[in-house]
Write a protein that holds these residues in place. Structure first.
Motif, PDB file in Angstrom:
ATOM      1  N   ALA A 104       1.245  16.700  20.349  1.00  0.00           N
ATOM      2  CA  ALA A 104       1.099  17.851  21.249  1.00  0.00           C
ATOM      3  C   ALA A 104      -0.262  17.815  21.952  1.00  0.00           C
ATOM      4  O   ALA A 104      -0.381  18.144  23.147  1.00  0.00           O
ATOM      5  N   THR A 156      -4.500  12.843  13.621  1.00  0.00           N
ATOM      6  CA  THR A 156      -3.704  12.493  12.445  1.00  0.00           C
ATOM      7  C   THR A 156      -4.560  12.481  11.182  1.00  0.00           C
ATOM      8  O   THR A 156      -4.035  12.381  10.070  1.00  0.00           O
ATOM      9  N   SER A 166       0.539  14.763  12.528  1.00  0.00           N
ATOM     10  CA  SER A 166       1.183  13.865  13.492  1.00  0.00           C
ATOM     11  C   SER A 166       1.768  14.660  14.661  1.00  0.00           C
ATOM     12  O   SER A 166       1.645  14.260  15.829  1.00  0.00           O
ATOM     13  N   THR A 167       2.384  15.784  14.323  1.00  0.00           N
ATOM     14  CA  THR A 167       2.942  16.645  15.373  1.00  0.00           C
ATOM     15  C   THR A 167       1.827  17.219  16.241  1.00  0.00           C
ATOM     16  O   THR A 167       1.941  17.275  17.473  1.00  0.00           O
ATOM     17  N   ASN A 168       0.751  17.632  15.571  1.00  0.00           N
ATOM     18  CA  ASN A 168      -0.398  18.175  16.315  1.00  0.00           C
ATOM     19  C   ASN A 168      -0.980  17.129  17.272  1.00  0.00           C
ATOM     20  O   ASN A 168      -1.343  17.439  18.406  1.00  0.00           O
ATOM     21  N   SER A 220       2.656  15.105   8.237  1.00  0.00           N
ATOM     22  CA  SER A 220       3.646  15.337   9.290  1.00  0.00           C
ATOM     23  C   SER A 220       3.126  16.344  10.317  1.00  0.00           C
ATOM     24  O   SER A 220       3.293  16.168  11.530  1.00  0.00           O
ATOM     25  N   GLU A 221       2.471  17.393   9.817  1.00  0.00           N
ATOM     26  CA  GLU A 221       1.942  18.420  10.733  1.00  0.00           C
ATOM     27  C   GLU A 221       0.835  17.838  11.616  1.00  0.00           C
ATOM     28  O   GLU A 221       0.765  18.138  12.817  1.00  0.00           O
TER      29      GLU A 221
END
Length: 272
Positions: free
Chosen positions: A109, A174, A104-106, A101-102
């Motif tokens: 951004a 990812t 994917s967020t990275n 999840s982190e």
């Protein structure tokens, strides 16, 4: 005959004095010598005026170039800041401690920052020419001196995210492997931006020096022009006063000659 001669002499003196007065008034009014005062200086004055005009225009060109360079420097500073943020995200995703999840967020951004990076690269322009997002990176030639050969080439660059291989299509945060690849590309991009900042800073210094040289040349030309074309006001005021005195004296002599003529004619008529 003597009387007529005196009248003619007085008339000529009055006319000469009037011409001298007219010339002095022109000199004092304009502050500039007349062409007949020093014909040799006329050509020199025209050349000096042309040089001053060319140097002034050259400095206008340099000023535009300086504005473009300062815009480039500001954009490069922003692009450098964005790259560091992108690198932080890639560093985070490359860690085995990051969750899916982190990462994917990275990645999301990162993609937004890549778009911002390209947008920043497209901002600096000189006219319609892009300076940091210029495919082919063709230099812009500017006239920076009075001679046609006094030119300077302002370099442009192609530094968008796609060119530097840090855009969304080449970077995938990812996965740890994709993040590691992005880190390598980002380090190269950071070096490229840093080197470009150095080149732009050096060009700014060069154009500042050119401006100083041109300003010194303009001042020298203006000083020379003033020395060969300006009127000595104190001297010219004295010349005007002398001409006015001569005019008054000649007018008085003219009047006296006419009086003498009438007296002699009257005497001769009485004798008859």
């Amino acid at each position: 005959m003597q009387i007529n001669s005196s009248t003619l002499v007085s008339t000529a003196a009055i006319q000469q004095a009037q011409r001298d007065i007219s010339s002095s008034v022109k000199r004092i009014s304009t502050g500039v010598k007349l062409s007949q005062d020093d014909p040799a200086s006329v050509g020199a004055s025209v050349k000096l005026k042309a040089d001053i005009g060319s140097l002034t225009k050259a400095n206008e060109n340099v000023s535009k170039g300086m504005g473009a360079l300062l815009s480039m420097d500001s954009a490069l500073e922003e692009m450098s800041s964005i790259l560091l943020k992108m690198r932080d995200l890639a560093e985070s995703s490359s860690s085995s401690l990051s969750t899916t999840s982190e990462r994917s967020t990275n990645d999301a951004a990162y993609n937004e920052l890549a778009s911002a990076f390209t947008a920043a690269a497209g901002q600096p322009k000189l006219g319609t020419t892009s300076l940091l997002d210029n495919t082919g990176a063709a230099a812009i030639s500017m006239r920076v001196g009075k001679a046609a050969t006094d030119t300077f080439s302002l370099s442009t660059y192609d530094l968008d995210a796609t060119t530097l291989a840090i855009d969304a299509t080449t970077a995938d945060l990812t996965t740890t492997t994709g993040a590691a690849t992005a880190l390598t590309a980002l380090d190269t991009a950071i070096d490229t931006i840093s080197q470009t900042q150095g080149k732009v800073g050096g060009t700014i210094n060069t154009l500042e020096s050119l401006t100083s040289v041109n300003e010194a040349s303009i001042l020298g030309a203006q000083t020379t022009l003033s020395s060969i074309s300006s009127v000595d006001m104190a001297k010219e005021t004295a010349v005007l006063a002398a001409a006015q005195i001569r005019q008054s004296a000649a007018a008085a002599m003219f009047a006296q000659s006419n009086t003498m003529s009438r007296d002699v004619v009257g005497y001769l008529l009485k004798a008859v």
